[in-house]
Design an enzyme around this catalytic site. Structure first.
Site, PDB file in Angstrom:
ATOM      1  N   GLU A  17       8.260 142.945 -56.058  1.00 53.63           N
ATOM      2  CA  GLU A  17       8.411 143.055 -57.469  1.00 53.63           C
ATOM      3  C   GLU A  17       8.386 141.706 -58.304  1.00 53.63           C
ATOM      4  OE1 GLU A  17      10.941 143.290 -55.703  1.00 53.63           O
ATOM      5  OE2 GLU A  17      12.659 142.642 -56.522  1.00 53.63           O
ATOM      6  N   CYS A  30      14.493 144.886 -49.746  1.00 54.96           N
ATOM      7  CA  CYS A  30      15.516 143.997 -49.697  1.00 54.96           C
ATOM      8  C   CYS A  30      16.902 144.702 -49.366  1.00 54.96           C
ATOM      9  CB  CYS A  30      15.637 142.815 -50.658  1.00 54.96           C
ATOM     10  SG  CYS A  30      16.366 141.503 -50.017  1.00 54.96           S
ATOM     11  N   HIS A  42      10.587 140.691 -51.761  1.00 54.42           N
ATOM     12  CA  HIS A  42      10.561 141.213 -53.097  1.00 54.42           C
ATOM     13  C   HIS A  42       9.205 141.306 -53.621  1.00 54.42           C
ATOM     14  CE1 HIS A  42      15.281 141.005 -54.234  1.00 54.42           C
ATOM     15  NE2 HIS A  42      14.859 140.207 -52.727  1.00 54.42           N
TER      16      HIS A  42
HETATM   17  N1  GLN Z   1      21.419 140.234 -48.198  1.00 54.33           N
HETATM   18  C1  GLN Z   1      21.559 140.940 -49.392  1.00 54.33           C
HETATM   19  C2  GLN Z   1      22.559 141.811 -49.213  1.00 54.33           C
HETATM   20  O1  GLN Z   1      23.300 141.976 -48.516  1.00 54.33           O
HETATM   21  C3  GLN Z   1      20.240 141.592 -50.032  1.00 54.33           C
HETATM   22  C4  GLN Z   1      19.439 140.342 -50.780  1.00 54.33           C
HETATM   23  C5  GLN Z   1      18.576 140.911 -51.727  1.00 54.33           C
HETATM   24  O2  GLN Z   1      18.262 141.954 -52.071  1.00 54.33           O
HETATM   25  N2  GLN Z   1      17.625 139.937 -52.162  1.00 54.33           N
HETATM   26  O3  GLN Z   1      22.486 142.854 -49.949  1.00 54.33           O
END
Ligand code: GLN
Length: 200
Positions: free
Chosen positions: A184, A81, A182
């Site tokens: 995790e 992410c 995610h």
């Molecule tokens: N969109 C988020 C960002 O810009 C990331 C979101 C996430 O890690 N759950 O950091």
């Protein structure tokens, strides 16, 4: 006997969950906050969270350059992410002034690709490497990979509702692994196992 130790960047975000899973899998895991803590690690996970905050904290702690050296020297790195955003060579949809990227993964990510539509969602994701058993993927204000260089292997894609194009949500390039969701936060540890294999 040498043990494999995987570091988890612990500046911000969901680092504790990764550490817990690695230890449950019998892999030594360390939280990483300072440059010298990268020494002796065999792999590094950059967790989800908020990429702008994570980059700001990394800059403050003098971590950006050491992380760039780490990734560019071919040490195994997995970004989930926000971590995937930081590993991208290019990001769109950034806050004004942008943010420091670590880079290394030859893709373009859109920071809040799915966040524009819905804050979070979960889907059964088809992952070729996992065969017939889809992966239950949790997306939270998630980015997507909107362009990849030819040497990047796309591991999973989804087609957002109302969108005519598929976007990549997992990719691999040499020693770099990236997932937009995610892993995790679920009990299925196949991504952690895949990364552990890349590390060993
Ligand atoms: N969109 C988020 C960002 O810009 C990331 C979101 C996430 O890690 N759950 O950091």
């Amino acid at each position: 006997m040498t043990t494999t130790t995987i570091g988890v960047l612990a500046l911000q975000g969901a680092f504790r969950e990764h550490v817990k899973i690695l230890r449950n899998l019998g892999i030594a895991a360390e939280e990483v906050r300072k440059p010298d803590q990268l020494n002796g690690l065999n792999g590094l996970i950059i967790p989800g969270g908020e990429s702008t905050s994570m980059a700001l904290i990394a800059e403050r702690w003098g971590m950006i350059e050491p992380l760039r050296r780490w990734v560019h020297s071919g040490r195994p790195t997995w970004g989930t992410c926000a971590g995937m955003i930081l590993l991208a060579e290019q990001a769109t949809g950034q806050k004004q002034g942008g943010q420091a990227l670590i880079g290394g993964l030859d893709v373009t990510v859109n920071r809040n690709y799915f966040g524009r539509q819905v804050d979070s969602f979960e889907i059964e994701l088809t992952v070729k490497a996992f065969g017939d058993h889809p992966f239950h993927a949790v997306f939270i204000r998630a980015p997507a990979i909107t362009a990849v260089a030819p040497h990047v292997e796309v591991l999973a894609e989804i087609q957002p509702a109302g969108d005519s194009n598929q976007v990549a949500v997992a990719a691999r390039q040499g020693t770099i692994l990236a997932t937009a969701f995610h892993p995790e936060l679920t009990q299925d540890h196949r991504w952690h196992q895949m990364f552990a294999e890349m590390v060993s």
